[in-house]
Design a protein around this motif. Sequence first.
Motif, PDB file in Angstrom:
ATOM      1  N   GLU A  74       5.523  20.671  -5.801  1.00 17.03           N
ATOM      2  CA  GLU A  74       6.155  20.320  -4.542  1.00 17.03           C
ATOM      3  C   GLU A  74       4.905  20.514  -3.534  1.00 17.03           C
ATOM      4  O   GLU A  74       3.985  21.358  -3.756  1.00 17.03           O
ATOM      5  CB  GLU A  74       7.396  21.316  -4.321  1.00 17.03           C
ATOM      6  CG  GLU A  74       6.760  22.876  -4.256  1.00 17.03           C
ATOM      7  CD  GLU A  74       8.054  23.794  -4.540  1.00 17.03           C
ATOM      8  OE1 GLU A  74       8.537  24.071  -5.474  1.00 17.03           O
ATOM      9  OE2 GLU A  74       8.505  24.095  -3.266  1.00 17.03           O
ATOM     10  N   VAL A  75       4.971  20.020  -2.348  1.00 18.77           N
ATOM     11  CA  VAL A  75       4.073  19.769  -1.389  1.00 18.77           C
ATOM     12  C   VAL A  75       4.822  20.311  -0.121  1.00 18.77           C
ATOM     13  O   VAL A  75       5.670  20.045   0.155  1.00 18.77           O
ATOM     14  CB  VAL A  75       3.241  18.527  -1.035  1.00 18.77           C
ATOM     15  CG1 VAL A  75       2.198  18.673  -0.093  1.00 18.77           C
ATOM     16  CG2 VAL A  75       2.828  18.021  -2.307  1.00 18.77           C
ATOM     17  N   PHE A  85       2.874  13.108   1.185  1.00 13.80           N
ATOM     18  CA  PHE A  85       1.779  13.001   0.554  1.00 13.80           C
ATOM     19  C   PHE A  85       1.983  12.866  -1.069  1.00 13.80           C
ATOM     20  O   PHE A  85       1.219  12.836  -1.748  1.00 13.80           O
ATOM     21  CB  PHE A  85       1.218  14.617   0.649  1.00 13.80           C
ATOM     22  CG  PHE A  85       0.857  14.717   2.025  1.00 13.80           C
ATOM     23  CD1 PHE A  85      -0.420  14.146   2.684  1.00 13.80           C
ATOM     24  CD2 PHE A  85       1.539  15.494   2.845  1.00 13.80           C
ATOM     25  CE1 PHE A  85      -0.756  14.374   3.809  1.00 13.80           C
ATOM     26  CE2 PHE A  85       1.178  15.588   4.180  1.00 13.80           C
ATOM     27  CZ  PHE A  85       0.023  15.244   4.764  1.00 13.80           C
ATOM     28  N   ARG A  86       3.416  12.825  -1.348  1.00 11.16           N
ATOM     29  CA  ARG A  86       3.637  12.756  -2.923  1.00 11.16           C
ATOM     30  C   ARG A  86       3.111  11.588  -3.694  1.00 11.16           C
ATOM     31  O   ARG A  86       2.287  11.535  -4.798  1.00 11.16           O
ATOM     32  CB  ARG A  86       5.144  12.687  -3.270  1.00 11.16           C
ATOM     33  CG  ARG A  86       5.808  14.128  -3.162  1.00 11.16           C
ATOM     34  CD  ARG A  86       7.318  14.012  -3.754  1.00 11.16           C
ATOM     35  NE  ARG A  86       7.259  14.295  -5.422  1.00 11.16           N
ATOM     36  CZ  ARG A  86       7.004  15.475  -6.050  1.00 11.16           C
ATOM     37  NH1 ARG A  86       7.047  16.651  -5.212  1.00 11.16           N
ATOM     38  NH2 ARG A  86       7.138  15.550  -7.296  1.00 11.16           N
ATOM     39  N   PRO A  87       3.018  10.314  -3.170  1.00  9.07           N
ATOM     40  CA  PRO A  87       2.364   9.285  -3.746  1.00  9.07           C
ATOM     41  C   PRO A  87       0.741   9.445  -4.046  1.00  9.07           C
ATOM     42  O   PRO A  87       0.408   9.245  -5.111  1.00  9.07           O
ATOM     43  CB  PRO A  87       2.627   7.956  -2.944  1.00  9.07           C
ATOM     44  CG  PRO A  87       3.847   8.397  -1.985  1.00  9.07           C
ATOM     45  CD  PRO A  87       3.849   9.834  -1.831  1.00  9.07           C
ATOM     46  N   LYS A  88       0.273   9.863  -3.059  1.00  9.75           N
ATOM     47  CA  LYS A  88      -1.259  10.289  -3.281  1.00  9.75           C
ATOM     48  C   LYS A  88      -1.524  11.202  -4.243  1.00  9.75           C
ATOM     49  O   LYS A  88      -2.417  11.062  -4.980  1.00  9.75           O
ATOM     50  CB  LYS A  88      -1.814  10.491  -1.786  1.00  9.75           C
ATOM     51  CG  LYS A  88      -3.110   9.570  -1.775  1.00  9.75           C
ATOM     52  CD  LYS A  88      -3.743   9.493  -0.561  1.00  9.75           C
ATOM     53  CE  LYS A  88      -5.191   9.068  -0.772  1.00  9.75           C
ATOM     54  NZ  LYS A  88      -6.001   8.541   0.197  1.00  9.75           N
ATOM     55  N   ILE A  89      -0.695  12.380  -4.113  1.00 10.48           N
ATOM     56  CA  ILE A  89      -0.906  13.394  -5.248  1.00 10.48           C
ATOM     57  C   ILE A  89      -0.602  13.078  -6.477  1.00 10.48           C
ATOM     58  O   ILE A  89      -1.232  13.450  -7.407  1.00 10.48           O
ATOM     59  CB  ILE A  89      -0.215  14.708  -4.635  1.00 10.48           C
ATOM     60  CG1 ILE A  89      -1.120  15.335  -3.048  1.00 10.48           C
ATOM     61  CG2 ILE A  89      -0.218  15.911  -5.514  1.00 10.48           C
ATOM     62  CD1 ILE A  89      -0.484  16.248  -2.514  1.00 10.48           C
ATOM     63  N   GLN A  90       0.587  12.426  -6.611  1.00 12.38           N
ATOM     64  CA  GLN A  90       1.065  12.006  -8.073  1.00 12.38           C
ATOM     65  C   GLN A  90      -0.135  10.953  -8.618  1.00 12.38           C
ATOM     66  O   GLN A  90      -0.506  11.250  -9.678  1.00 12.38           O
ATOM     67  CB  GLN A  90       2.247  11.001  -7.694  1.00 12.38           C
ATOM     68  CG  GLN A  90       2.740  10.286  -9.159  1.00 12.38           C
ATOM     69  CD  GLN A  90       3.598  11.634 -10.058  1.00 12.38           C
ATOM     70  OE1 GLN A  90       3.960  12.565  -9.576  1.00 12.38           O
ATOM     71  NE2 GLN A  90       3.315  11.314 -11.265  1.00 12.38           N
ATOM     72  N   GLY A 163      -9.421  11.662  -6.257  1.00 11.42           N
ATOM     73  CA  GLY A 163      -8.387  11.702  -5.314  1.00 11.42           C
ATOM     74  C   GLY A 163      -8.509  10.595  -4.017  1.00 11.42           C
ATOM     75  O   GLY A 163      -7.839   9.976  -3.713  1.00 11.42           O
ATOM     76  N   SER A 164      -9.864  10.895  -3.456  1.00 10.91           N
ATOM     77  CA  SER A 164     -10.156  10.039  -2.468  1.00 10.91           C
ATOM     78  C   SER A 164     -11.632  10.023  -2.762  1.00 10.91           C
ATOM     79  O   SER A 164     -12.354  11.057  -2.658  1.00 10.91           O
ATOM     80  CB  SER A 164      -9.684  10.664  -1.230  1.00 10.91           C
ATOM     81  OG  SER A 164     -10.247   9.815  -0.013  1.00 10.91           O
ATOM     82  N   GLY A 165     -12.433   8.694  -2.639  1.00 12.75           N
ATOM     83  CA  GLY A 165     -13.723   8.765  -2.609  1.00 12.75           C
ATOM     84  C   GLY A 165     -14.676   9.513  -2.022  1.00 12.75           C
ATOM     85  O   GLY A 165     -15.213  10.483  -2.509  1.00 12.75           O
TER      86      GLY A 165
END
Length: 359
Positions: A74-75, A85-90, A163-165
């Motif tokens: 959970e965030v 933020f779930r889609p990015k963290i998933q 996660g992010s370049g």
Amino acid sequence: MTEADFLPKTYSGKIIHKKAGWRAPSNIALVKYWGKREPQLPMNPSISFTLDACATTTALTLEEKKSGERFSYEVIFEGTSSEAFRPKIQAFFERIGAYLPFLSEYHMVIETQNSFPHSSGIASSASGMAALALCLMDFERQLKPEMSDTYFYGKASYLARLGSGSACRSIRDSLVVWGNHKEIEGSSDFYGTAYPYDVHPVFKTYHDTILLVHKGQKQVSSTAGHGLMEGHPFAEQRFSQAGENLTRLQPILKEGNLREFMGIVESEALTLHAMMMTSTPYFLVMKPNTLAIINAIWEFRRETNAHVCFTLDAGANVHLLYPEDEKEGVYGFVKDTLLAYCEEGHHICDRVGLGAKKV
Ligand code: DP6
């Protein structure tokens, strides 16, 4: 270190401390990363200043797993449970699952907050992913107590990249290179590394005043923008230009030649935006006030010879870069002239920082 080094074989330790916390800074690229290939590898090398004030602080707590999902989490963003933020963290967990197999054994509570307002138009993905990756590495370090610091930070950067370049440049050190460059020893497509050569002291205390021209959400995400470099008519020239700019920067960083530094940094910013304007579909994220600020900087420079230049990320806000010993004059110019172009006068006074800290 290679990719295979980051795949764990056996663990000898146990996770005793189930809560980890890190504050990771944002960064501003001097030579830009724009264009990537799977799995989140850059098409060209980039270099950035690590920032200090703009940062994300994240606490990660491991609890007993409640659901059968592969990743249970959970965030909580700034005190409130958040789905945004779930889609990015998933996607992040799916990418890093093989590198940290213990992730699927727990329920993870991610509590996160930014030092800058969420609506400021400042992307938090670099600092956010860096902070999360460092928290995860705190747990892996308990499982592998013999882990060296080089491995700890190298793998944190490797994970953050997935996660992010640009997040891989937000782990440690002040000037960080990401992407293999034949003249920069140790540089890698897989993680960020400290710029390994002499750096003139002027760059160690550089200022970055961020002028918030447009605080809304970006119309085109960085990820979508990177995608448009595929098949872009100028892509190949751009990728080699970035490498050449890094080569040109080396003597400049050593000698502290600020005129030449400003030339490369501004050209990189405008080239980044030129790539956006010439992709299919084309797009433009600068606003009229972005251009007004750029023109005012050039005019101020003509009048005063100040060593102040701008750079841009993939949005309308302007980063104003200048040396510590010119801060009074430049900040006077910011107050008298540039704040009028900022949304409600908003700006953030930041400077070069040293990297993430455990909290
Ligand atoms: C313009 O790292 O945000 O700021 O890898 O898709 O998460 P993803 O993109 P991101 O792109 C940053 C682009 C940039 C230039 C830079 O920071 O080098």
